[in-house]
Motif scaffolding. Structure first.
Motif, PDB file in Angstrom:
ATOM      1  N   ARG A  56       0.977  -1.139   0.045  1.00  0.00           N
ATOM      2  CA  ARG A  56      -0.059  -0.104   0.035  1.00  0.00           C
ATOM      3  C   ARG A  56       0.696   1.225   0.074  1.00  0.00           C
ATOM      4  O   ARG A  56       0.551   2.154  -1.011  1.00  0.00           O
ATOM      5  CB  ARG A  56      -0.766   0.165   1.335  1.00  0.00           C
ATOM      6  N   GLN A  60       1.366   3.505  -3.405  1.00  0.00           N
ATOM      7  CA  GLN A  60       1.036   5.002  -3.440  1.00  0.00           C
ATOM      8  C   GLN A  60       2.384   5.924  -3.494  1.00  0.00           C
ATOM      9  O   GLN A  60       1.840   7.063  -4.206  1.00  0.00           O
ATOM     10  CB  GLN A  60       0.470   5.127  -2.048  1.00  0.00           C
ATOM     11  N   LYS A 126      -4.649   5.305  -3.639  1.00  0.00           N
ATOM     12  CA  LYS A 126      -4.233   6.819  -3.426  1.00  0.00           C
ATOM     13  C   LYS A 126      -3.044   7.443  -3.928  1.00  0.00           C
ATOM     14  O   LYS A 126      -2.131   6.510  -4.112  1.00  0.00           O
ATOM     15  CB  LYS A 126      -4.019   7.037  -1.903  1.00  0.00           C
ATOM     16  N   SER A 129      -1.980  13.761  -1.988  1.00  0.00           N
ATOM     17  CA  SER A 129      -2.945  14.823  -1.930  1.00  0.00           C
ATOM     18  C   SER A 129      -2.410  15.958  -2.591  1.00  0.00           C
ATOM     19  O   SER A 129      -3.267  16.619  -3.276  1.00  0.00           O
ATOM     20  CB  SER A 129      -3.606  15.084  -0.500  1.00  0.00           C
ATOM     21  N   ALA A 152       8.909  16.063   1.379  1.00  0.00           N
ATOM     22  CA  ALA A 152       9.014  15.012   0.918  1.00  0.00           C
ATOM     23  C   ALA A 152      10.300  14.524   1.630  1.00  0.00           C
ATOM     24  O   ALA A 152      10.161  13.318   2.093  1.00  0.00           O
ATOM     25  CB  ALA A 152       9.301  14.750  -0.666  1.00  0.00           C
ATOM     26  N   SER A 225      -4.597   8.864  12.404  1.00  0.00           N
ATOM     27  CA  SER A 225      -3.880   7.975  11.907  1.00  0.00           C
ATOM     28  C   SER A 225      -3.945   6.584  12.218  1.00  0.00           C
ATOM     29  O   SER A 225      -3.429   6.112  13.023  1.00  0.00           O
ATOM     30  CB  SER A 225      -2.427   8.314  11.708  1.00  0.00           C
ATOM     31  N   HIS A 227      -3.054   4.030  10.545  1.00  0.00           N
ATOM     32  CA  HIS A 227      -1.922   2.994  10.436  1.00  0.00           C
ATOM     33  C   HIS A 227      -0.568   3.229  11.119  1.00  0.00           C
ATOM     34  O   HIS A 227       0.408   2.312  11.180  1.00  0.00           O
ATOM     35  CB  HIS A 227      -1.530   2.914   8.724  1.00  0.00           C
ATOM     36  N   LYS A 237       7.480   3.243   9.468  1.00  0.00           N
ATOM     37  CA  LYS A 237       7.586   4.562  10.087  1.00  0.00           C
ATOM     38  C   LYS A 237       8.613   4.725  11.186  1.00  0.00           C
ATOM     39  O   LYS A 237       8.413   3.945  12.337  1.00  0.00           O
ATOM     40  CB  LYS A 237       6.087   5.041  10.050  1.00  0.00           C
ATOM     41  N   ASN A 241       3.156  11.269  11.899  1.00  0.00           N
ATOM     42  CA  ASN A 241       2.842  12.274  11.052  1.00  0.00           C
ATOM     43  C   ASN A 241       3.134  13.629  11.643  1.00  0.00           C
ATOM     44  O   ASN A 241       3.623  14.521  11.059  1.00  0.00           O
ATOM     45  CB  ASN A 241       1.289  12.212  10.401  1.00  0.00           C
TER      46      ASN A 241
HETATM   47  N1  BYC Z   1      -2.270  12.126   0.347  1.00  0.00           N
HETATM   48  O1  BYC Z   1      -2.805   6.269   8.950  1.00  0.00           O
HETATM   49  P1  BYC Z   1      -2.293   7.125   7.870  1.00  0.00           P
HETATM   50  C1  BYC Z   1       7.198  13.307  -3.745  1.00  0.00           C
HETATM   51  C2  BYC Z   1      -3.920   8.397   3.546  1.00  0.00           C
HETATM   52  S1  BYC Z   1       5.636  12.149  -3.538  1.00  0.00           S
HETATM   53  C3  BYC Z   1      -3.069  11.135   0.055  1.00  0.00           C
HETATM   54  O2  BYC Z   1      -1.380   8.243   8.699  1.00  0.00           O
HETATM   55  P2  BYC Z   1       0.320   6.128   6.719  1.00  0.00           P
HETATM   56  C4  BYC Z   1       7.094  14.127  -5.082  1.00  0.00           C
HETATM   57  C5  BYC Z   1      -3.107   7.051   3.671  1.00  0.00           C
HETATM   58  O3  BYC Z   1      -2.753   6.415   2.624  1.00  0.00           O
HETATM   59  C6  BYC Z   1       5.245  12.226  -1.927  1.00  0.00           C
HETATM   60  N2  BYC Z   1      -3.439  10.147   0.999  1.00  0.00           N
HETATM   61  O4  BYC Z   1      -1.283   6.415   6.786  1.00  0.00           O
HETATM   62  C7  BYC Z   1       6.965  13.734  -6.277  1.00  0.00           C
HETATM   63  C8  BYC Z   1      -4.166   6.308   4.363  1.00  0.00           C
HETATM   64  O5  BYC Z   1      -5.071   5.724   3.341  1.00  0.00           O
HETATM   65  P3  BYC Z   1      -5.185   4.250   2.850  1.00  0.00           P
HETATM   66  C9  BYC Z   1       4.536  11.037  -1.450  1.00  0.00           C
HETATM   67  C10 BYC Z   1      -2.869  10.328   2.223  1.00  0.00           C
HETATM   68  O6  BYC Z   1       0.653   5.209   5.381  1.00  0.00           O
HETATM   69  C11 BYC Z   1       7.102  14.450  -7.327  1.00  0.00           C
HETATM   70  C12 BYC Z   1      -5.073   7.360   5.083  1.00  0.00           C
HETATM   71  O7  BYC Z   1      -4.821   8.382   4.630  1.00  0.00           O
HETATM   72  N3  BYC Z   1       5.545  10.533  -0.383  1.00  0.00           N
HETATM   73  O8  BYC Z   1       7.612  13.423  -2.931  1.00  0.00           O
HETATM   74  O9  BYC Z   1       0.784   5.394   7.841  1.00  0.00           O
HETATM   75  C13 BYC Z   1       7.479  15.771  -7.371  1.00  0.00           C
HETATM   76  C14 BYC Z   1      -4.666   7.204   6.756  1.00  0.00           C
HETATM   77  O10 BYC Z   1      -3.388   7.732   6.737  1.00  0.00           O
HETATM   78  C15 BYC Z   1      -1.964  11.278   2.485  1.00  0.00           C
HETATM   79  C16 BYC Z   1       5.060   9.184   0.034  1.00  0.00           C
HETATM   80  O11 BYC Z   1       4.167   8.681  -0.446  1.00  0.00           O
HETATM   81  C17 BYC Z   1      -1.827  12.179   1.721  1.00  0.00           C
HETATM   82  N4  BYC Z   1      -0.905  13.309   1.976  1.00  0.00           N
HETATM   83  O12 BYC Z   1       0.880   7.390   6.311  1.00  0.00           O
HETATM   84  C18 BYC Z   1       7.699  16.140  -6.122  1.00  0.00           C
HETATM   85  C19 BYC Z   1       5.910   8.691   1.116  1.00  0.00           C
HETATM   86  N5  BYC Z   1      -1.625  11.077   3.914  1.00  0.00           N
HETATM   87  O13 BYC Z   1      -3.704   3.831   2.178  1.00  0.00           O
HETATM   88  C20 BYC Z   1       7.689  15.604  -4.806  1.00  0.00           C
HETATM   89  C21 BYC Z   1       5.634   7.355   1.646  1.00  0.00           C
HETATM   90  C22 BYC Z   1      -2.564   9.861   4.393  1.00  0.00           C
HETATM   91  O14 BYC Z   1      -5.398   3.394   4.294  1.00  0.00           O
HETATM   92  N6  BYC Z   1       4.292   7.298   2.399  1.00  0.00           N
HETATM   93  N7  BYC Z   1      -3.019   9.631   3.298  1.00  0.00           N
HETATM   94  O15 BYC Z   1      -6.345   4.122   2.053  1.00  0.00           O
HETATM   95  C23 BYC Z   1       4.291   7.680   3.702  1.00  0.00           C
HETATM   96  O16 BYC Z   1       5.161   8.054   4.481  1.00  0.00           O
HETATM   97  C24 BYC Z   1       2.776   7.346   4.346  1.00  0.00           C
HETATM   98  O17 BYC Z   1       2.193   6.583   3.633  1.00  0.00           O
HETATM   99  C25 BYC Z   1       2.143   8.725   4.759  1.00  0.00           C
HETATM  100  C26 BYC Z   1       0.891   8.311   5.347  1.00  0.00           C
HETATM  101  C27 BYC Z   1       2.888   9.458   5.697  1.00  0.00           C
HETATM  102  C28 BYC Z   1       1.819   9.398   3.421  1.00  0.00           C
END
Ligand code: BYC
Length: 332
Positions: A56, A60, A126, A129, A152, A225, A227, A237, A241
């Protein structure tokens, strides 16, 4: 590169997910490995929920990189100089590379690229945002680099220590490139802020529009949050957040002051006692509206991605034909 995904290629998705029940002993042993800071590798045993959480998050993340090319790609033909155009082109190409790199990392967990792409295009998966906001002026390109890539980096540097080896290693290179992206964005803002009144006003307007969506990038507040707790226990993580959001605000407000820009938050102030900036309430309704597909550009972004996918059908077809021909030759 990694073989778990390859072992499972060709199997239907349901079959890949069917696994023997997980025993308490296995789960405890796995947690001990996480606690001991061991890296979990693609072929190691892992709880199904750990695998699903990573698929996931990594998919994403990959989708965000791919969709994230659109708002900036929009300005490639309008960059104000050849130098800016070349830099922006390199940045957008980097994002494509990050997306492909991350899809490969997710594939090591046994999910196919086709499934991930289908989930993006159907709206099931997703992406960040932030990429549902429009880039109206050149200053928006500066603001994206400075704020969006800045956010990021704050989020992704700790992911270099993620317990899952392939994701952690992918993030090392991604973060190096994001760091260049952040600097080029700040440089655009710096040049605009040192220019005419109109240029500075353009930079301020971009900050006004991108500040709050950048804070939302870090995800819901810790209390909402769903997850975070499990992901932190598994050491996917490393920070919550809200912790990362606070680090971002603390690092970025002085940069805005250096630029001579005003952060659009009347409640923002430095708390001498805690050493942190305190900031106003985030409009979580806006965040959830964007997640539900109702942001300013959600439909446009997905429609453009769908068209690119459709336009690329002939490439996939040619690759499949080439692979089939090659397989026949190999067999002979
Ligand atoms: N937007 O329990 P939570 C970049 C969702 S690309 C949309 O806190 P988690 C760049 C979350 O997925 C940047 N959805 O979740 C590229 C969950 O929904 P689901 C992208 C969001 O996973 C081009 C629900 O809300 N970076 O840098 O523990 C040009 C509950 O949230 C968002 C990454 O993907 C959001 N903002 O924490 C320039 C980094 N926030 O899946 C730049 C990796 C939350 O249950 N990802 N949700 O349907 C992460 O670090 C984590 O997945 C998050 C969310 C901190 C984003």
């Amino acid at each position: 590169m990694y073989t778990q995904g390859l072992d499972q290629q060709g199997k239907p998705e349901q079959e890949k997910q069917r696994r023997p029940a997980e025993s308490e002993a296995e789960l405890r042993a796995f947690q001990r490995r996480c606690d001991a800071e061991e890296k979990i590798e693609a072929k190691d045993w892992m709880p199904e929920a750990y695998r699903r959480t990573l698929v996931r998050q990594i998919s994403q993340h990959a989708h965000s990189e791919i969709i994230g090319m659109q708002p900036e790609g929009n300005w490639l033909t309008r960059a104000p100089s050849l130098k800016r155009k070349v830099i922006l082109l390199a940045k957008v190409q980097d994002e494509a590379g990050h997306g492909l790199y991350l899809y490969s990392a997710a594939e090591t967990l046994g999910v196919s690229r086709d499934k991930m792409v289908d989930d993006l295009l159907s709206g099931k998966a997703k992406y960040s945002s932030i990429f549902n906001y429009a880039t109206l002026t050149w200053a928006d390109i500066g603001a994206i680099g400075w704020l969006v890539d800045g956010a990021a980096i704050m989020n992704q540097v700790p992911l270099c220590r993620c317990s899952y080896g392939p994701y952690a290693r992918a993030m090392v290179r991604v973060c190096k490139e994001e760091s260049f992206h952040q600097r080029q964005g700040f440089d655009i803002m710096h040049v605009l802020c040192s220019g005419s009144e109109a240029q500075k006003a353009m930079a301020q307007d971009a900050l006004n529009r991108w500040w709050w969506p950048s804070l939302m990038m870090f995800g819901p507040s810790d209390k909402d949050s769903e997850h975070s707790a499990q992901s932190m226990a598994w050491k996917i993580k490393r920070f919550s957040n809200d912790e990362l959001r606070q680090k971002f605000v603390d690092a970025t407000v002085p940069q805005a002051e250096f630029l001579g820009l005003r952060v659009p938050d009347d409640d923002l102030h430095f708390n001498e006692a805690t050493g942190h900036y305190e900031f106003g309430d985030i409009d979580w309704q806006e965040f959830y509206d964007v997640l539900a597909g109702n942001g300013p550009c959600n439909r446009e972004r997905l429609a453009k991605r769908q068209k690119a996918h459709d336009d690329g059908a002939w490439v996939r077809e040619a690759a499949r034909a080439y692979a089939a021909k090659h397989a026949v030759q190999e067999a002979a």
